[in-house]
Design a protein around this motif. Structure first.
Motif, PDB file in Angstrom:
ATOM      1  N   SER A 102      -3.382   2.927   3.271  1.00 24.40           N
ATOM      2  CA  SER A 102      -4.430   1.989   2.867  1.00 24.40           C
ATOM      3  C   SER A 102      -5.478   2.595   1.941  1.00 24.40           C
ATOM      4  N   GLN A 142       0.814  -1.209   0.000  1.00 28.66           N
ATOM      5  CA  GLN A 142       0.000   0.000   0.000  1.00 28.66           C
ATOM      6  C   GLN A 142       0.850   1.262   0.000  1.00 28.66           C
ATOM      7  N   ASP A 176      -9.019  -1.116   5.475  1.00 31.97           N
ATOM      8  CA  ASP A 176      -9.348  -0.134   4.448  1.00 31.97           C
ATOM      9  C   ASP A 176     -10.830   0.196   4.317  1.00 31.97           C
TER      10      ASP A 176
END
Length: 480
Positions: A412, A68, A394
């Protein structure tokens, strides 16, 4: 493909990123943010490219954070400060530097794998130098060298650490890892400048959502919002709840249940020496104890942001609360709401900032001369579920048309938006060709001078030193 109106409630890093991403792929988006600028939620300062700050989290979470972070760096290159992080394990800590080696090697391999998938993923330097070990002899030798104005090599970055850290307080080796800084003022500035140029986004700053209801047919939502003078009602086909620690308030408006926690935290802004350019430095420690982790995050002009993971510094007694069956919104104590919405008492700022300075001075003795520079960077962080150590999260969904952004770490936000795009594709609102492709790396990046000017204005408007809106090293430096 059917046209759709999408509402995003909240212009933090999650809401701003979703608006940017969806506008770029042709969605019509309205972003409601009650503040006068974007990205004003809980402070972030670190890319977390591998999660090496958190020994307690799983390897799986670390790999997720690495992936990420690479995505975020590619999406927001103007918000990244390309300087390394040094990790030290104090003598008072029960851990050993060697405990970190297997994870670091695993992360190096994963980074190499990501590069093999797409060479554009090589944004954390050469994978062979993703981390480097410094034994005591090497560090002692660097003590004899003078700091340089702009470090170009790992050794040059290590010089101020070697000269100022009390080496009798830490275990060896020290570890240098390519985890970079992340500047919230620059990210907010660049996101706003980009969104203002995109025809598909209606950016409504200074506008608070006061009500949200589901349509009778279940195929949309009505959102009521006010800018203090005018109140509007609009119907939307899809609703993205990116309200940060107040996400539960929107859930409650719609009658959606969700288990979550909220934690109030603060980082302290200090002013120290301006003679050396530092890496970030992390002294590991057990969270919530007097020996909690100490984090030294440098900015230009001698400013340093401090975290001390003790209940007297970054953490707060009763600062972690959970939701109840009666409400999806955890009930933070009123004193924290007062700090978030209005003002800190200066006596509290000075007291906690001094504790942070003293905590850091245990390892960097000269830091005891640092001064309190401004109010803290602070905010409340939401954590979905009931695990306070969760770092890689997320998004969650209710039905087909409601997305709930639940990022714990800023890195995220792109995996979050990917998941939302998948839902929009399934509804026929987005072309399947855009799903997971990220055909654009940089979302209409504004000129650097505009970003610098806007970031400085945001910092000043929030009563922070404008130097916090600057970064030490830009992309392309040999140090990167």
């Amino acid at each position: 493909m059917v046209s759709a109106n999408i509402a995003i409630v909240g212009g933090g890093v999650a809401g701003a990123t979703a608006a940017l991403y969806l506008s770029r792929i042709g969605m019509r988006v309205t972003l409601f943010e009650k503040g006068e600028s974007l990205v004003s939620g809980p402070p972030f300062c670190h890319l977390h490219a591998g999660g090496n700050l958190y020994r307690e989290i799983s390897d799986e979470q670390c790999v997720t954070l690495l992936r990420q972070s690479i995505d975020l760096l590619r999406f927001y290159p103007y918000a990244v400060d390309f300087r390394p992080t040094v990790i030290a394990v104090p003598l008072t800590d029960t851990g050993e530097p060697g405990d970190l080696y297997p994870r670091l090697e695993m992360l190096r391999r994963e980074y190499q794998r990501f590069i093999a998938e797409d060479e554009r993923n090589q944004v954390l330097g050469d994978p062979e130098t993703y981390f480097r070990l410094y034994d005591r002899e090497s560090v002692e030798a660097l003590r004899e060298r003078e700091p340089v104005a702009m470090p170009q090599t790992p050794d040059e970055w290590m010089i101020p650490v070697a000269r100022e850290v009390d080496l009798s307080t830490v275990k060896f080796p020290l570890i240098m890892v390519q985890e970079y800084g992340l500047n919230l003022f620059r990210l907010g500035a660049g996101a706003a400048l980009s969104l203002q140029k995109l025809d598909g986004c209606d950016l409504q700053l200074g506008t608070a959502v006061t009500a949200a209801t589901r349509s009778d047919d279940g195929n949309g939502f009505t959102v009521t919002a006010t800018d203090g003078e005018h109140t509007t009602q609009q119907r939307f086909d899809y609703l993205i709840n990116a309200a940060g620690f107040r996400t539960g308030e929107i859930d409650d408006m719609l009658g959606f249940q969700r288990e979550r926690m909220v934690e109030f935290k603060a980082a302290y802004v200090t002013k120290w020496q301006e003679s050396a350019v530092w890496p970030e430095v992390i002294f590991h420690g057990e969270r919530g104890t007097p020996n909690g982790m100490a984090q030294f995050t440098p900015y230009p002009c001698g400013f340093v942001q401090l975290h001390g993971m003790t209940n007297d510094i970054t953490l707060f007694d009763e600062g972690l609360v959970g939701s109840t069956p009666a409400s999806a919104q955890p009930n933070l104590d009123e004193r924290f709401i007062e700090m978030i919405d209005r003002e800190w008492e200066w006596s509290c700022v000075e007291r906690r900032s001094r504790r942070a300075i003293e905590h850091m001075a245990r390892y960097i003795p000269a830091f005891i001369d640092a001064e309190v520079a401004s109010k803290p960077l602070f905010g409340a962080q939401q954590i979905p579920g009931d695990d306070p150590t969760l770092r890689a999260a997320d998004v969650s969904f209710v039905g087909e048309r409601y997305a709930r952004c639940e990022v714990v770490k800023a890195s995220s936000v792109l995996s979050m938006t990917d998941a939302i795009v998948e839902r929009l594709v399934n509804l026929g609102y987005a072309d399947a060709a855009v799903q997971g492709t990220r055909t654009f790396d940089v979302p209409a990046v504004p000129p650097e001078q505009l970003i610098e000017t806007e970031a400085s204005s945001i910092a000043e408007a929030r009563s922070y030193p404008t130097c916090l809106s600057r970064r030490t090293v830009r992309e392309g430096s040999p140090a990167a």
